[in-house]
Motif scaffolding. Sequence first.
Motif, PDB file in Angstrom:
ATOM      1  N   UNK A 154       0.823  -1.210   0.000  1.00  0.00           N
ATOM      2  CA  UNK A 154       0.000   0.000   0.000  1.00  0.00           C
ATOM      3  C   UNK A 154       0.857   1.261   0.000  1.00  0.00           C
ATOM      4  N   UNK A 155       0.485   2.179  -0.904  1.00  0.00           N
ATOM      5  CA  UNK A 155       1.197   3.461  -0.970  1.00  0.00           C
ATOM      6  C   UNK A 155       0.218   4.605  -0.729  1.00  0.00           C
ATOM      7  N   UNK A 156       0.745   5.749  -0.294  1.00  0.00           N
ATOM      8  CA  UNK A 156      -0.149   6.893  -0.035  1.00  0.00           C
ATOM      9  C   UNK A 156      -0.617   7.563  -1.320  1.00  0.00           C
ATOM     10  N   UNK A 157      -1.903   7.920  -1.374  1.00  0.00           N
ATOM     11  CA  UNK A 157      -2.452   8.647  -2.519  1.00  0.00           C
ATOM     12  C   UNK A 157      -2.629  10.112  -2.138  1.00  0.00           C
ATOM     13  N   UNK A 158      -1.840  10.966  -2.786  1.00  0.00           N
ATOM     14  CA  UNK A 158      -1.969  12.414  -2.588  1.00  0.00           C
ATOM     15  C   UNK A 158      -2.693  13.029  -3.781  1.00  0.00           C
ATOM     16  N   UNK A 174      -7.703   1.377  -4.991  1.00  0.00           N
ATOM     17  CA  UNK A 174      -7.559   2.582  -4.155  1.00  0.00           C
ATOM     18  C   UNK A 174      -8.584   2.512  -3.033  1.00  0.00           C
ATOM     19  N   UNK A 175      -8.091   2.522  -1.816  1.00  0.00           N
ATOM     20  CA  UNK A 175      -8.984   2.588  -0.657  1.00  0.00           C
ATOM     21  C   UNK A 175      -9.160   4.050  -0.277  1.00  0.00           C
ATOM     22  N   UNK A 176     -10.410   4.463  -0.060  1.00  0.00           N
ATOM     23  CA  UNK A 176     -10.669   5.859   0.284  1.00  0.00           C
ATOM     24  C   UNK A 176     -10.548   6.100   1.785  1.00  0.00           C
ATOM     25  N   UNK A 177     -10.052   5.085   2.508  1.00  0.00           N
ATOM     26  CA  UNK A 177      -9.818   5.267   3.944  1.00  0.00           C
ATOM     27  C   UNK A 177      -8.497   5.985   4.160  1.00  0.00           C
ATOM     28  N   UNK A 178      -8.393   6.653   5.293  1.00  0.00           N
ATOM     29  CA  UNK A 178      -7.127   7.286   5.654  1.00  0.00           C
ATOM     30  C   UNK A 178      -6.060   6.204   5.770  1.00  0.00           C
ATOM     31  N   UNK A 179      -4.862   6.516   5.288  1.00  0.00           N
ATOM     32  CA  UNK A 179      -3.790   5.514   5.256  1.00  0.00           C
ATOM     33  C   UNK A 179      -3.431   5.029   6.671  1.00  0.00           C
ATOM     34  N   UNK A 229      -3.640  -1.155   8.397  1.00  0.00           N
ATOM     35  CA  UNK A 229      -3.668  -2.513   8.952  1.00  0.00           C
ATOM     36  C   UNK A 229      -5.014  -3.175   8.675  1.00  0.00           C
ATOM     37  N   UNK A 230      -6.069  -2.395   8.844  1.00  0.00           N
ATOM     38  CA  UNK A 230      -7.407  -2.906   8.592  1.00  0.00           C
ATOM     39  C   UNK A 230      -7.580  -3.228   7.100  1.00  0.00           C
ATOM     40  N   UNK A 231      -7.061  -2.355   6.257  1.00  0.00           N
ATOM     41  CA  UNK A 231      -7.172  -2.558   4.807  1.00  0.00           C
ATOM     42  C   UNK A 231      -6.411  -3.814   4.383  1.00  0.00           C
ATOM     43  N   UNK A 232      -5.212  -3.989   4.926  1.00  0.00           N
ATOM     44  CA  UNK A 232      -4.397  -5.162   4.563  1.00  0.00           C
ATOM     45  C   UNK A 232      -5.101  -6.444   4.995  1.00  0.00           C
ATOM     46  N   UNK A 233      -5.671  -6.412   6.180  1.00  0.00           N
ATOM     47  CA  UNK A 233      -6.409  -7.565   6.702  1.00  0.00           C
ATOM     48  C   UNK A 233      -7.520  -7.964   5.736  1.00  0.00           C
ATOM     49  N   UNK A 234      -8.220  -6.970   5.207  1.00  0.00           N
ATOM     50  CA  UNK A 234      -9.323  -7.248   4.276  1.00  0.00           C
ATOM     51  C   UNK A 234      -8.787  -7.706   2.923  1.00  0.00           C
ATOM     52  N   UNK A 235      -7.748  -7.042   2.426  1.00  0.00           N
ATOM     53  CA  UNK A 235      -7.180  -7.432   1.124  1.00  0.00           C
ATOM     54  C   UNK A 235      -6.663  -8.868   1.162  1.00  0.00           C
ATOM     55  N   UNK A 236      -6.103  -9.262   2.298  1.00  0.00           N
ATOM     56  CA  UNK A 236      -5.603 -10.640   2.440  1.00  0.00           C
ATOM     57  C   UNK A 236      -6.736 -11.664   2.315  1.00  0.00           C
ATOM     58  N   UNK A 263      -1.624  -1.001  -4.684  1.00  0.00           N
ATOM     59  CA  UNK A 263      -2.719  -0.491  -3.868  1.00  0.00           C
ATOM     60  C   UNK A 263      -2.365   0.868  -3.282  1.00  0.00           C
ATOM     61  N   UNK A 264      -3.353   1.730  -3.210  1.00  0.00           N
ATOM     62  CA  UNK A 264      -3.151   3.057  -2.632  1.00  0.00           C
ATOM     63  C   UNK A 264      -4.234   3.339  -1.601  1.00  0.00           C
ATOM     64  N   UNK A 265      -3.922   4.218  -0.666  1.00  0.00           N
ATOM     65  CA  UNK A 265      -4.920   4.673   0.312  1.00  0.00           C
ATOM     66  C   UNK A 265      -4.863   6.190   0.408  1.00  0.00           C
ATOM     67  N   UNK A 266      -6.012   6.806   0.714  1.00  0.00           N
ATOM     68  CA  UNK A 266      -6.086   8.264   0.819  1.00  0.00           C
ATOM     69  C   UNK A 266      -5.112   8.769   1.899  1.00  0.00           C
ATOM     70  N   UNK A 267      -4.272   9.704   1.508  1.00  0.00           N
ATOM     71  CA  UNK A 267      -3.249  10.187   2.431  1.00  0.00           C
ATOM     72  C   UNK A 267      -3.364  11.700   2.633  1.00  0.00           C
TER      73      UNK A 267
END
Lengths: 400, 160
Positions: free
Chosen positions: B28-32, B82-87, B91-98, B107-111
Amino acid sequence: MTTLLWGVDAAAAENCQSLRERSAGQQVISIHCGGAPSATVDADGRLWAAFVQDKHVYVTRSDDNGVTYTTPVRVNSEPEDTEYNGENRPKILVAEDGTVLLSWTTKTSPNFTGEIRFTRSTDAGKTFEPPRTMNDDGLMTGHRFDSLFLTASGKLYLTWIDKRDLDASAARGETYPGAAIYYTISDDLGASFTPNFRVSHNSCECCRIAMAPHGDDEVAILWRQIYDEHIRDHAIAVLGAQGEVSGLTRATVDDWFIDACPHHGPTMVQAAQPGQYHISWFSDGNLHSGIHYGRHDMATGTTENIIQVDGTPGAGHPFLARDDNTLYMVWKGFDGMASQLQLMRSQDDGATWSAPQTLYNTERASDHPLLVTAPHGVFLSWSSEEFGYLFTEIGSDEKQ
Amino acid sequence: MKSNRVISATATLCLGLLMSAAALADSIQPLGTGTFTELKAGFEGKPFVVSLWSVDCLPCRVELELLGELKKEDPEFPLLLISTDAIEKREEAVYILEEYGLETIPSWMFADAFIERLRFSIDPTWHGELPRSYFYAADHSFKAHSGILTEEKLKEFFPR
């Protein structure tokens, strides 16, 4: 409880960043730093606000309309994964006798499960009872998006989105679009509550529920409901004090065909005429797209005088209030660079509205705007990175 | 309903377990505000699919399940998540992606807490509803879709 944070006179222009810079590395617990605050005004005109910080709900009071605040009191002694976002925030009310009433949603897993929590203070906000779980099914499933309302007669209504029926359907191998709406009532200011009652099957799973009075004892609620398995428009119903649900009808026909979470709940206030409600909502349906306003008549079950408030793509999250002869609506717009806090007024019960007026413009993050009706006026309750938490009177006069 | 089965099977896991996922590496990387433009540039002259989701979105899980199966069948499928959750929620996002075998794909998350601006940087006409997906052709003309992606829709929007 009366000591100010850092001994500093927290001016209205305060924000979290400035508080942190002055705190010399100490933790700052403040309404300007907390997540998703909500507010109410008590019978003496004092502002009470609840917010979430570091897995705790806090309550603070302001006796000068939001210029200074008391030191926040921690409500839940045990940390909880309390939800705090635009659509799902702790709710606070203060009864006529001074009892402080609070509800919120606590997440219990990463899979949309949660519990509806309630507590109260009977010593003017100094201490709070241990929080209680209000959903009575004992299931590890979704109970979220609580809304709390106290009627003029002192009946406390707590309603939420509930997935117990979805779970039961899944166990039978049946499909169940969305979730359900449930509620409970207390007639002793939260000392005890009735069992849970179901309002409706097949609600949307992720939008706040709007509440308004219906007579002295009852409430009307407005929520996003699923029609024909895929259409996410709105329903309205009256909840009674003995668990009776009446007048359940479709309130908006937008034809928004979407199997998705809009995260965009409606708003509602009582109109001058009994049985009529001013409602505002967001849709991207085939019939209505953008923020809309309408007047719903419970007797005929129809919504009329529908107007598009703002159809620009970034616009959303309207909130209504009514004060004597004036109707107020605030919402958030976005122009590509900045968010605009928009306001418009109606002096003729929603038939015509003033041109939108931009109250604030910010190029940083901000919460959904709320309006609080107090004995001494209507106030904007809004949290943003730039301006901190604002509690600002909105006059009925355009020029203010 | 298949999706409900998947979700209720995981619903009994508690947040404590979630924390153990934190130790695992993720992609996961930050999306700016400028990230989406860079992502598109990385696919110059090539088609790709973007799926937007969030940890709080139930219909998104149905879509992630489909995308997980798709990636298993075709590891080369050009998919960006892209997850629209705060980066901070990674941990929660990774748990779900797994759960869906998607933890190793880009994968990116809102940063940025100013989410309206991040949404605008992806698509000025998007209202924030989830799941939301985009189908970019090789010339980067695109189609957008709100709601759960089905295999039929994917074939229609993104013929391979």
